[in-house]
Enzyme design. Structure first.
Site, PDB file in Angstrom:
ATOM      1  N   TYR A  40      -6.917   4.067  13.758  1.00 26.10           N
ATOM      2  CA  TYR A  40      -6.823   4.406  15.181  1.00 26.10           C
ATOM      3  C   TYR A  40      -6.293   5.823  15.388  1.00 26.10           C
ATOM      4  O   TYR A  40      -6.587   6.451  16.396  1.00 26.10           O
ATOM      5  CB  TYR A  40      -5.880   3.438  15.906  1.00 26.10           C
ATOM      6  N   LYS A  74      -8.195  -4.628   2.490  1.00 25.25           N
ATOM      7  CA  LYS A  74      -9.525  -4.550   1.874  1.00 25.25           C
ATOM      8  C   LYS A  74      -9.347  -3.704   0.619  1.00 25.25           C
ATOM      9  O   LYS A  74      -9.974  -2.657   0.434  1.00 25.25           O
ATOM     10  CB  LYS A  74     -10.512  -3.924   2.881  1.00 25.25           C
ATOM     11  N   ASP A  87     -12.231  -9.903   5.061  1.00 23.92           N
ATOM     12  CA  ASP A  87     -13.417 -10.732   5.326  1.00 23.92           C
ATOM     13  C   ASP A  87     -13.101 -12.200   5.051  1.00 23.92           C
ATOM     14  O   ASP A  87     -13.442 -13.089   5.829  1.00 23.92           O
ATOM     15  CB  ASP A  87     -14.641 -10.249   4.539  1.00 23.92           C
ATOM     16  N   ASP A  94      -6.369  -5.864  15.078  1.00 25.26           N
ATOM     17  CA  ASP A  94      -7.072  -5.920  16.360  1.00 25.26           C
ATOM     18  C   ASP A  94      -8.108  -7.043  16.318  1.00 25.26           C
ATOM     19  O   ASP A  94      -8.182  -7.878  17.218  1.00 25.26           O
ATOM     20  CB  ASP A  94      -7.750  -4.568  16.624  1.00 25.26           C
ATOM     21  N   ASP A  96      -7.824 -11.319  17.813  1.00 28.60           N
ATOM     22  CA  ASP A  96      -8.761 -11.919  18.775  1.00 28.60           C
ATOM     23  C   ASP A  96      -9.263 -13.263  18.250  1.00 28.60           C
ATOM     24  O   ASP A  96      -9.372 -14.237  19.000  1.00 28.60           O
ATOM     25  CB  ASP A  96      -9.970 -10.997  19.025  1.00 28.60           C
TER      26      ASP A  96
HETATM   27  C1  IPM Z   1      -5.895  -4.571  21.919  1.00 27.72           C
HETATM   28  C2  IPM Z   1      -7.053  -3.842  22.546  1.00 27.72           C
HETATM   29  C3  IPM Z   1      -6.842  -2.347  22.380  1.00 27.72           C
HETATM   30  C4  IPM Z   1      -6.841  -2.056  20.897  1.00 27.72           C
HETATM   31  C5  IPM Z   1      -7.832  -1.436  23.108  1.00 27.72           C
HETATM   32  C6  IPM Z   1      -7.976  -1.797  24.558  1.00 27.72           C
HETATM   33  C7  IPM Z   1      -7.456   0.015  22.944  1.00 27.72           C
HETATM   34  O1  IPM Z   1      -8.256  -4.283  22.015  1.00 27.72           O
HETATM   35  O2  IPM Z   1      -4.747  -4.317  22.323  1.00 27.72           O
HETATM   36  O3  IPM Z   1      -6.131  -5.388  21.034  1.00 27.72           O
HETATM   37  O4  IPM Z   1      -7.905  -1.856  20.298  1.00 27.72           O
HETATM   38  O5  IPM Z   1      -5.765  -2.033  20.314  1.00 27.72           O
HETATM   39 MG    MG Z   2      -8.057  -5.972  20.734  1.00 26.29          MG
END
Ligand code: IPM
Ligand code: MG
Length: 357
Positions: A141, A192, A224, A248, A252
């Protein structure tokens, strides 16, 4: 000593869910005489519209001078055509970097009442309680070099760099071991290392750090495989520690195991100071319709009370109230299943405040 919380609702459903979380915080402030003062500011797309920047200096100053920040969400289709440098998302990255919020804690815990809202089978998700510890201010990032350049032949080249140094890995590994000590005492470090040198370093440093934390069981997994294992048998995990990008993505996936990303809070910490926000985004498709689930943001208030203010009873109270309201059958659309009582954002806030008493 006064305790200051900067409130940054942001865009889309951010403003709606933060409004409910603020009400919950106000209620707790009264009930437990916490002495917390709040001040709000614009961030993200709304800040861009008003000040020409998604993170105006005034907002950054407020955040820097606060003990904790409560953030909603940023972004929306309106601001997508903007240049990268002023996109709403930049505000998030800017806050993380400026405040050095390197440790992102994202718990994925399933409430018994919501097991049937998960897209996976009951026996797979029942009882899951995972903490993803994501490194938040390094890695791909922020790594240099980065950018897009035009080559002499007219084609373009895009570059991002995955960079980690020993101290960056050491400090996040320490957070993961410390968090694990108060939970299931297991850390799985995800990398990885079979392909990426910087994560080969990651693995080596985490392994070295483990020597000071031998009461914790440490394992390593390629990213993975981890994605697969999260869906195959998530209960094998206690704490997952990983890089910015992998965290990230995996957070999710972990979030969805619990039925809805609308349930999950997060803390981004640098010592006690922290920014607390829901894992979900600004959801422009449902913004302004009183449909968003405020629970993730309300639980982010609980994390703030716990990690920044050490107000354990008040934090526990929020979690208890959320469980109670779910047990009573109240559901926002994202977690609604047949036979349950469908309510909106505001009503969910009301119910939780009522349960706090
Ligand atoms: C998160 C989001 C952010 C990230 C974006 C919105 C910049 O997806 O906080 O997980 O990628 O960190
Ligand atoms: Mg995110």
């Amino acid at each position: 000593m006064s305790k200051k919380v900067a409130i940054l609702p942001g865009d889309g459903i951010g403003t709606e869910v933060v409004a409910e979380a603020e009400r919950v915080l106000a209620r707790l402030n009264d009930k437990y005489t916490l002495g917390i003062e709040t001040e709000s500011a614009l961030v993200g797309g709304h800040a861009y519209d008003e000040h020409g920047s998604p993170l105006p200096d005034s907002t950054l100053d407020l955040a820097k001078n606060a003990d904790a920040i409560l953030l909603g969400a940023v972004g929306g289709p309106k601001w997508e055509p903007l240049d990268y440098s002023v996109r709403p998302e930049r505000a998030l990255l800017g806050l993380r970097a400026e405040l050095d919020l390197y440790a992102n804690l994202r718990p994925a815990k399933i409430y018994p009442a919501l097991v049937s809202a998960s897209s996976l089978k009951r026996e797979v998700v029942e009882g899951i309680d995972i903490m993803v510890v994501r490194e938040l201010v390094g890695g791909i990032y922020f790594g240099e070099p980065k950018g897009v350049e035009t080559l002499p032949d007219g084609t373009e080249k895009g570059v991002n760099s995955l960079v980690y140094t020993t101290p960056e890995i050491e400090r996040i590994a320490k957070v993961a071991f410390d968090v694990a000590r108060k939970r299931g005492k297991k850390v799985c470090s995800v990398d990885k290392a079979n392909v990426l040198e910087s994560t080969e370093l990651w693995r080596r440093v985490v392994t070295l750090m483990h020597k000071d934390h031998e009461e914790i069981e440490l394992s390593h997994m390629y990213v993975d495989n981890c994605a697969m294992q999260l869906i195959r048998w998530p209960k094998q995990f206690d704490v997952i520690v990983t890089t910015n990008l992998f965290g990230d993505i995996l957070s999710d996936a972990a979030a969805m195991l619990t039925g809805s990303i609308g349930m999950l809070p997060s803390a981004s910490l640098s010592g006690n100071k922290g920014m607390f926000e829901p894992v979900h985004g600004s959801a422009p498709d449902i913004a302004g319709q009183n449909k968003a689930n405020p629970i993730a943001t309300i639980l982010s208030v609980a994390m703030m009370l716990q990690y920044t203010f050490g107000a354990m009873s008040a934090a526990g109270e929020v979690e208890r109230a959320v469980s109670e309201v779910l047990e009573q059958g109240y559901r926002t659309p994202d977690i609604h299943t047949e036979g349950m009582n469908l309510i909106g954002t505001k009503e969910m806030g009301d119910k939780i405040i009522e349960a706090i008493g």
